[in-house]
Write an enzyme that holds these catalytic residues in place. Structure first.
Site, PDB file in Angstrom:
ATOM      1  CE  LYS A 155     -61.853   3.509 -28.067  1.00 47.44           C
ATOM      2  NZ  LYS A 155     -61.688   2.891 -29.385  1.00 47.44           N
ATOM      3  CG  ASP A 162     -57.934   1.449 -28.597  1.00 53.97           C
ATOM      4  OD1 ASP A 162     -58.533   0.685 -27.842  1.00 53.97           O
ATOM      5  OD2 ASP A 162     -57.998   1.356 -29.839  1.00 53.97           O
ATOM      6  CG  ASP A 204     -58.781  10.540 -37.670  1.00 54.44           C
ATOM      7  OD1 ASP A 204     -58.258  10.255 -36.576  1.00 54.44           O
ATOM      8  OD2 ASP A 204     -58.387  10.075 -38.756  1.00 54.44           O
ATOM      9  CG  ASP A 221     -56.232  11.347 -29.784  1.00 52.16           C
ATOM     10  OD1 ASP A 221     -55.427  10.562 -29.253  1.00 52.16           O
ATOM     11  OD2 ASP A 221     -56.419  11.367 -31.016  1.00 52.16           O
ATOM     12  N   GLY A 242     -54.943  14.126 -33.358  1.00 49.39           N
ATOM     13  CA  GLY A 242     -56.171  13.959 -32.581  1.00 49.39           C
ATOM     14  C   GLY A 242     -56.300  14.815 -31.342  1.00 49.39           C
ATOM     15  CG  PHE A 244     -63.764   3.881 -34.010  1.00 53.20           C
ATOM     16  CD1 PHE A 244     -62.440   3.488 -33.829  1.00 53.20           C
ATOM     17  CD2 PHE A 244     -64.041   4.943 -34.870  1.00 53.20           C
ATOM     18  CE1 PHE A 244     -61.412   4.152 -34.489  1.00 53.20           C
ATOM     19  CE2 PHE A 244     -63.015   5.606 -35.539  1.00 53.20           C
ATOM     20  CZ  PHE A 244     -61.708   5.192 -35.347  1.00 53.20           C
TER      21      PHE A 244
HETATM   22  P1  IMP Z   1     -53.369   2.770 -28.901  1.00 51.30           P
HETATM   23  O1  IMP Z   1     -51.921   2.701 -29.258  1.00 51.30           O
HETATM   24  O2  IMP Z   1     -54.110   1.534 -29.328  1.00 51.30           O
HETATM   25  O3  IMP Z   1     -53.631   3.094 -27.460  1.00 51.30           O
HETATM   26  O4  IMP Z   1     -53.994   3.853 -29.829  1.00 51.30           O
HETATM   27  C1  IMP Z   1     -54.017   5.149 -29.570  1.00 51.30           C
HETATM   28  C2  IMP Z   1     -54.371   5.939 -30.823  1.00 51.30           C
HETATM   29  O5  IMP Z   1     -55.315   5.239 -31.648  1.00 51.30           O
HETATM   30  C3  IMP Z   1     -55.064   7.194 -30.426  1.00 51.30           C
HETATM   31  O6  IMP Z   1     -54.143   8.217 -30.221  1.00 51.30           O
HETATM   32  C4  IMP Z   1     -55.957   7.469 -31.613  1.00 51.30           C
HETATM   33  O7  IMP Z   1     -55.242   8.179 -32.583  1.00 51.30           O
HETATM   34  C5  IMP Z   1     -56.300   6.103 -32.149  1.00 51.30           C
HETATM   35  N1  IMP Z   1     -57.624   5.667 -31.651  1.00 51.30           N
HETATM   36  C6  IMP Z   1     -57.863   4.709 -30.732  1.00 51.30           C
HETATM   37  N2  IMP Z   1     -59.174   4.570 -30.518  1.00 51.30           N
HETATM   38  C7  IMP Z   1     -59.785   5.486 -31.317  1.00 51.30           C
HETATM   39  C8  IMP Z   1     -61.166   5.852 -31.521  1.00 51.30           C
HETATM   40  O8  IMP Z   1     -62.121   5.317 -30.940  1.00 51.30           O
HETATM   41  N3  IMP Z   1     -61.380   6.845 -32.427  1.00 51.30           N
HETATM   42  C9  IMP Z   1     -60.384   7.471 -33.108  1.00 51.30           C
HETATM   43  N4  IMP Z   1     -59.080   7.171 -32.925  1.00 51.30           N
HETATM   44  C10 IMP Z   1     -58.793   6.180 -32.044  1.00 51.30           C
HETATM   45 MG    MG Z   2     -53.637   9.819 -31.112  1.00 51.27          MG
END
Ligand code: IMP
Ligand code: MG
Length: 185
Positions: free
Chosen positions: A133, A105, A164, A102, A47, A157
């Site tokens: 986020k 979340d 992606d 990228d 990403g 999202f």
């Molecule tokens: P986390 O571990 O929940 O913080 O997730 C991080 C990863 O989830 C990011 O590096 C993205 O690859 C994916 N991700 C989280 N939110 C989105 C989104 O809105 N669109 C696409 N990929 C996302």
């Molecule tokens: Mg990622």
């Protein structure tokens, strides 16, 4: 069919912000990295690839670029335990590490990555994310705060500029909120 994408940040806005971030990072690391001990940029695949490519080329401090891959997502669902698929063994002892991500979340992925490279002996490990986020952190991960963030966004999202949905829409030039068919009335 109604629009499936709503542009959130245009390509021009993203690139302008990336240049600002690169300038800030260059100022911050100016006195602590050298050609011998460059800043180690770790780009999360896939990403962050466009973000990292643009940002790395705007830096004015010595830097090296490498790639990591951590599996966290299947479709729209966050996997609970992030796992390294690539880059776990990158030597970081005594180095300044900057993770280029990228989007942050729930915070689980970056929490795992930052911990890992500290445990591997890095001098410092910071996060630079294109999108944050901020209101989506999972319980227990509230302290995952990127030092550098391009834009804070709502808990929606998004796809494009590398992001992606099940490997689709990565190559869209802008970051867009994605409304899947099932969400439409
Ligand atoms: P986390 O571990 O929940 O913080 O997730 C991080 C990863 O989830 C990011 O590096 C993205 O690859 C994916 N991700 C989280 N939110 C989105 C989104 O809105 N669109 C696409 N990929 C996302
Ligand atoms: Mg990622």
């Amino acid at each position: 069919m109604a629009d499936r994408f709503t542009v959130l940040r245009t390509n021009a806005e993203l690139r302008a912000r990336i240049a600002e971030l690169a300038a800030e990072i260059s100022r911050d690391y100016e006195n602590c990295v050298t050609e011998e001990h460059p800043l180690l940029l770790l780009c999360t695949l896939r990403g962050a690839v466009f973000f990292a490519a643009d940002l790395a080329r705007c830096l004015t401090v010595p830097a090296e670029l490498n790639f990591i891959k951590v599996h966290t997502y299947v479709g729209k669902e966050s996997k609970l335990k992030p796992e390294f698929e690539l880059g776990k063994d990158i030597p970081v002892k005594g180095q300044r590490v900057l993770i280029l991500e990228d989007i942050v979340d729930t915070g689980r992925t970056m929490d795992c990555v930052v911990r890992h490279y500290y445990e591997s002996g890095a001098d410092s490990v910071e996060i630079c994310t294109m999108l944050d986020k901020t209101h989506a952190r999972a319980k227990g991960y509230e302290k995952v705060v990127p030092k550098y963030a391009g834009f804070e966004i709502e808990n929606e999202f998004v796809v494009g500029f590398g992001l992606d949905c099940d490997e689709k829409f990565r190559l869209l030039p802008d970051v867009c909120v994605y409304h899947s068919d099932s969400e439409q009335s």
